[in-house]
Structure formats: C-alpha cells, structure tokens
Write a protein that holds these residues in place. Structure first.
Motif, PDB file in Angstrom:
ATOM      1  N   VAL A  23      -2.418  -2.169   7.853  1.00  0.00           N
ATOM      2  CA  VAL A  23      -2.432  -1.013   6.947  1.00  0.00           C
ATOM      3  C   VAL A  23      -1.020  -0.483   6.723  1.00  0.00           C
ATOM      4  O   VAL A  23      -0.636  -0.135   5.598  1.00  0.00           O
ATOM      5  CB  VAL A  23      -3.363   0.088   7.504  1.00  0.00           C
ATOM      6  CG1 VAL A  23      -3.212   1.369   6.700  1.00  0.00           C
ATOM      7  CG2 VAL A  23      -4.805  -0.383   7.496  1.00  0.00           C
ATOM      8  N   LEU A  24      -0.221  -0.408   7.806  1.00  0.00           N
ATOM      9  CA  LEU A  24       1.154   0.071   7.673  1.00  0.00           C
ATOM     10  C   LEU A  24       1.978  -0.854   6.775  1.00  0.00           C
ATOM     11  O   LEU A  24       2.774  -0.393   5.947  1.00  0.00           O
ATOM     12  CB  LEU A  24       1.800   0.185   9.057  1.00  0.00           C
ATOM     13  CG  LEU A  24       1.245   1.292   9.971  1.00  0.00           C
ATOM     14  CD1 LEU A  24       1.879   1.203  11.356  1.00  0.00           C
ATOM     15  CD2 LEU A  24       1.483   2.665   9.361  1.00  0.00           C
ATOM     16  N   ALA A  27       0.923  -0.272   3.188  1.00  0.00           N
ATOM     17  CA  ALA A  27       1.445   0.983   2.656  1.00  0.00           C
ATOM     18  C   ALA A  27       2.927   0.862   2.332  1.00  0.00           C
ATOM     19  O   ALA A  27       3.381   1.284   1.258  1.00  0.00           O
ATOM     20  CB  ALA A  27       1.206   2.115   3.649  1.00  0.00           C
ATOM     21  N   PHE A  30       3.473  -1.326  -0.703  1.00  0.00           N
ATOM     22  CA  PHE A  30       3.078  -0.656  -1.946  1.00  0.00           C
ATOM     23  C   PHE A  30       4.134   0.350  -2.383  1.00  0.00           C
ATOM     24  O   PHE A  30       4.452   0.449  -3.570  1.00  0.00           O
ATOM     25  CB  PHE A  30       1.730   0.038  -1.768  1.00  0.00           C
ATOM     26  CG  PHE A  30       1.341   0.871  -2.952  1.00  0.00           C
ATOM     27  CD1 PHE A  30       0.986   0.272  -4.150  1.00  0.00           C
ATOM     28  CD2 PHE A  30       1.343   2.258  -2.882  1.00  0.00           C
ATOM     29  CE1 PHE A  30       0.637   1.043  -5.257  1.00  0.00           C
ATOM     30  CE2 PHE A  30       1.001   3.039  -3.971  1.00  0.00           C
ATOM     31  CZ  PHE A  30       0.646   2.421  -5.169  1.00  0.00           C
ATOM     32  N   VAL A  31       4.681   1.098  -1.429  1.00  0.00           N
ATOM     33  CA  VAL A  31       5.732   2.055  -1.771  1.00  0.00           C
ATOM     34  C   VAL A  31       6.926   1.334  -2.379  1.00  0.00           C
ATOM     35  O   VAL A  31       7.475   1.760  -3.415  1.00  0.00           O
ATOM     36  CB  VAL A  31       6.150   2.865  -0.529  1.00  0.00           C
ATOM     37  CG1 VAL A  31       7.401   3.696  -0.817  1.00  0.00           C
ATOM     38  CG2 VAL A  31       5.017   3.780  -0.070  1.00  0.00           C
ATOM     39  N   LEU A 303     -10.246   6.515   1.393  1.00  0.00           N
ATOM     40  CA  LEU A 303      -9.645   5.627   0.401  1.00  0.00           C
ATOM     41  C   LEU A 303      -9.964   6.082  -1.024  1.00  0.00           C
ATOM     42  O   LEU A 303      -9.134   5.925  -1.923  1.00  0.00           O
ATOM     43  CB  LEU A 303     -10.133   4.189   0.618  1.00  0.00           C
ATOM     44  CG  LEU A 303      -9.476   3.450   1.788  1.00  0.00           C
ATOM     45  CD1 LEU A 303     -10.176   2.130   2.054  1.00  0.00           C
ATOM     46  CD2 LEU A 303      -7.991   3.204   1.502  1.00  0.00           C
ATOM     47  N   LEU A 306      -7.492   8.810  -1.802  1.00  0.00           N
ATOM     48  CA  LEU A 306      -6.170   8.254  -2.131  1.00  0.00           C
ATOM     49  C   LEU A 306      -6.157   7.645  -3.528  1.00  0.00           C
ATOM     50  O   LEU A 306      -5.207   7.833  -4.292  1.00  0.00           O
ATOM     51  CB  LEU A 306      -5.783   7.203  -1.091  1.00  0.00           C
ATOM     52  CG  LEU A 306      -5.467   7.735   0.308  1.00  0.00           C
ATOM     53  CD1 LEU A 306      -5.214   6.579   1.272  1.00  0.00           C
ATOM     54  CD2 LEU A 306      -4.263   8.666   0.275  1.00  0.00           C
ATOM     55  N   LEU A 335      -1.446  -2.492  -5.968  1.00  0.00           N
ATOM     56  CA  LEU A 335      -2.082  -2.197  -4.684  1.00  0.00           C
ATOM     57  C   LEU A 335      -3.088  -3.279  -4.320  1.00  0.00           C
ATOM     58  O   LEU A 335      -3.131  -3.740  -3.173  1.00  0.00           O
ATOM     59  CB  LEU A 335      -2.768  -0.828  -4.750  1.00  0.00           C
ATOM     60  CG  LEU A 335      -3.533  -0.396  -3.505  1.00  0.00           C
ATOM     61  CD1 LEU A 335      -2.599  -0.297  -2.303  1.00  0.00           C
ATOM     62  CD2 LEU A 335      -4.237   0.927  -3.743  1.00  0.00           C
ATOM     63  N   VAL A 339      -2.775  -5.689  -1.021  1.00  0.00           N
ATOM     64  CA  VAL A 339      -3.808  -5.689   0.015  1.00  0.00           C
ATOM     65  C   VAL A 339      -4.394  -7.087   0.179  1.00  0.00           C
ATOM     66  O   VAL A 339      -4.627  -7.560   1.297  1.00  0.00           O
ATOM     67  CB  VAL A 339      -4.901  -4.663  -0.311  1.00  0.00           C
ATOM     68  CG1 VAL A 339      -6.084  -4.804   0.638  1.00  0.00           C
ATOM     69  CG2 VAL A 339      -4.333  -3.261  -0.232  1.00  0.00           C
TER      70      VAL A 339
END
Length: 352
Positions: A23-24, A27, A30-31, A303, A306, A335, A339
């Motif tokens: 998940v980290l 994230a 994606f940033v 989710l 978000l 995204l 993922v």
C-alpha cells in the motif's frame, strides 16, 4: 539495546514485505505519477497537488462534497464486491444505478400527490426493485443459458442509460423545462434527508450500514460459508444442499439493489429530478474501488472516501488550475495501473 531493537527491525521488515508495504509503495508511486502528470501540463506540481488535496479535504465544504461523491461509489462498489464473493465479475453497477433511478422516479411520478411518509418508501422500494431486476437478469442468463456475466452486465449498462434517456426525452419529459430533457422536480416528500446543511445525504448511511452488514453476513453466517464453498467447488456445495444457481441470483439481486439506491439518491438529492448524465461514471469507479479493496467490504468504505476525494478535487483543479475535468479520469487510470502493477509484482500482495 541491540536485543530490543532487532525484533522491532524484523517486525518492520515483515510489515513492509506484506500488504502494508504494498500500500505504501502504491501511494508513493501514485503521488509521483500525479506530480509528473501536472508537470507535463506545464504546472507547478507540488502546489497543484496540494490544491488537489485541499479541494477534497481542505475544509468542511470540500469534505462534504467528497462525501457526496463517496455515497454512489460506495454503493456501486458493494454491488461489485458481493457477486465477486461467488466468483462472479459484475461490471453492471452503472446500469443498475440508472435502473434504480428510473424505477424510483416512476414511483414518485405515479404517487406524486401522496404524503412523504408514503412517497419516500415507495420511491426507495421502486429503486431497489429496479436495481435488483438489472442484477437478476444477468444472473438468469448465466444460470439458465451459461452467458458470461461480465459481458451481459457490461451490455446492460448501455441499455439502462438509454432507457433513462428515452423517458426523459419522451413520456416523462417536463413540458415546462424549455427543451431540457428532464422530469419534473421531485416533491419535498421524495427528497432523501441531508445532514448539517450540506448535500451529504442518507445514501451514504445506506452504504456504510450495508458494508458492515455484508461483512458480518459473509464472514460470520452459514450463508457466507455457503458462498465460499460454492465459489471453490459448486459440485461439493450441491452435495451439501447449497444451490449455486440460487446464490448467483441472490448476490446479483442484492448487488443491483444497492446500486439502485445509489441511483435514486443521485436523482433525489443531487439532481432533484431524473435527467441524462445521472451517474458520471460512478459504476466503473465503484468497480475500481471494489477491485482495489480486494472485494473486502470494510476496506471499501475508506477507499470510497479517497476516490470520492479524487473526484471532488477535479472540480478544484478545473476552477483554480484551469485543468479539464477529465484530469480526474486520468488520475484514476494512473491509480488503477499502479495498483495493478504493484499488486502483481509484490511477493505478499494484499488479499481479501
């Protein structure tokens, strides 16, 4: 010192190798992708990303608009996640949303002069019936004719959208709308309750309660165990008295029912009428959220918030940064790709 820190280090490494680490990485990637996208558009990336976050969660109004968009995403995601528990891939949330709005509006128009205590239940029951119908049809096609549910639900999306377009341009069109294709405005008795002087409505409560109830049913009940058995081996389930065909119809109907509630909530509170362009792609966004959550009902709730924030921030980007509203669609696509890539490459990827 060494004795106490080594277990902590090992625990941290195990955590990073597991779902938390995935998940980290998702994230962070994606940033970086979002910042790159903004830079390609010739904008100052950091400030634009901050603007996007503020547009979704920066103040009470922004957060309320995020929750407004969360409601249909949450309900359509649940409409995908429940059939997936039986191994079904339903992409019909969009069509089920439209049919819920269509049937719910039909109930309102048929009983428009009735008091709110009667009109509201009729509207909700109509919406649930319409969504459930649009879920049961692919279920029947699968169980009776062996038609792939992914294809049938996808095609029924277009039928649902066109049915709504037909009635708002034709028999249900408000003659006083000056050519605008829409029904009459809903009476006050058909407007779902809203909270704290915002547009946040009862549809969000429906979604949260449904997610919790489905989690309990699937993980703690005999019926949920039956779904697991039917998914892994329908023949074994049949010998234990578990009907795969019946469960297909049940999960597809309940999923459609929830998406139908999303549709009537949008028509009632957000549009105050039935008109074209009702869903804004909520069905496909719900599918993405359900997939990201691993079909886990409780994970779907945060989710959905978000993803609702991502959609709400599109308005901010359009207003202040002069970026097209399609920017949110591009960020959603980024995204999804990120993922998909991380989940497929990570050694201990998250599981439902």
């Amino acid at each position: 010192m060494t004795i106490t820190t080594q277990p902590a280090v090992r625990f941290g490494l195990r955590l990073l190798r597991g779902p938390t680490g995935a998940v980290l990485i998702m994230a962070a990637t994606f940033v970086l992708a979002a910042l790159t996208f903004f830079a390609i558009n010739g904008r100052e990336s950091i400030s634009l990303f901050q603007e996007m976050v503020m547009g979704a969660f920066g103040d009470g109004y922004s957060f309320s608009e995020t929750l407004v968009k969360t409601a249909p995403i949450l309900l359509t995601a649940l409409a995908v996640a429940l059939p997936a528990r039986l191994g079904l891939i339903s992409v019909g949330g969009e069509g089920q949303l439209y049919l819920g709005a269509l049937f719910g509006t039909g109930a309102v128009l048929a009983a428009v002069d009735q008091p709110g205590w009667l009109l509201m239940p009729l509207m909700l029951m109509g919406a649930m019936a319409g969504g459930a119908l649009w879920g049961v049809i692919p279920g029947l096609l699968k169980t009776r004719l062996g038609v792939n549910e992914t294809i049938s639900t996808l095609l029924l999306n277009y039928v649902g959208v066109l049915l709504v377009s037909f009635v708002v341009h034709g028999p249900w069109k408000n003659p006083n709308s000056l050519g605008w294709p829409a029904t009459i405005e809903f009476p006050q008795g058909a407007i779902l309750p809203q909270f704290f002087d915002t547009r946040v409505h009862m549809g969000l409560i429906f979604g949260v309660v449904a997610a919790i109830m489905l989690h309990i049913l699937v993980t703690r009940s005999r019926w949920g165990l039956g779904l697991q058995v039917s998914r892994s081996n329908p023949r074994v389930g049949a010998t234990a008295g578990i009907s795969y065909e019946r469960n297909v119809l049940i999960v597809m109907a309940i999923g459609g029912l929830l998406a139908g509630l999303a549709g009537i909530a949008e028509a009632s509170v957000i549009q105050n009428r039935l008109q074209d362009g009702l869903a804004s792609g909520y069905g496909m966004t719900g599918f993405l959220v359900a997939w990201l959550a691993g079909q886990h009902f409780l994970r779907i709730i945060p989710l959905s918030v978000l993803m609702g924030g991502l959609l709400a921030s599109a308005d901010s980007l359009q207003l202040y940064a002069q970026l097209p509203k399609a920017s949110a669609d591009i960020l959603q696509a980024l995204l999804f790709i990120i993922v998909l890539a991380v989940a497929s490459l990570w050694p201990n990827r998250p599981k439902a």
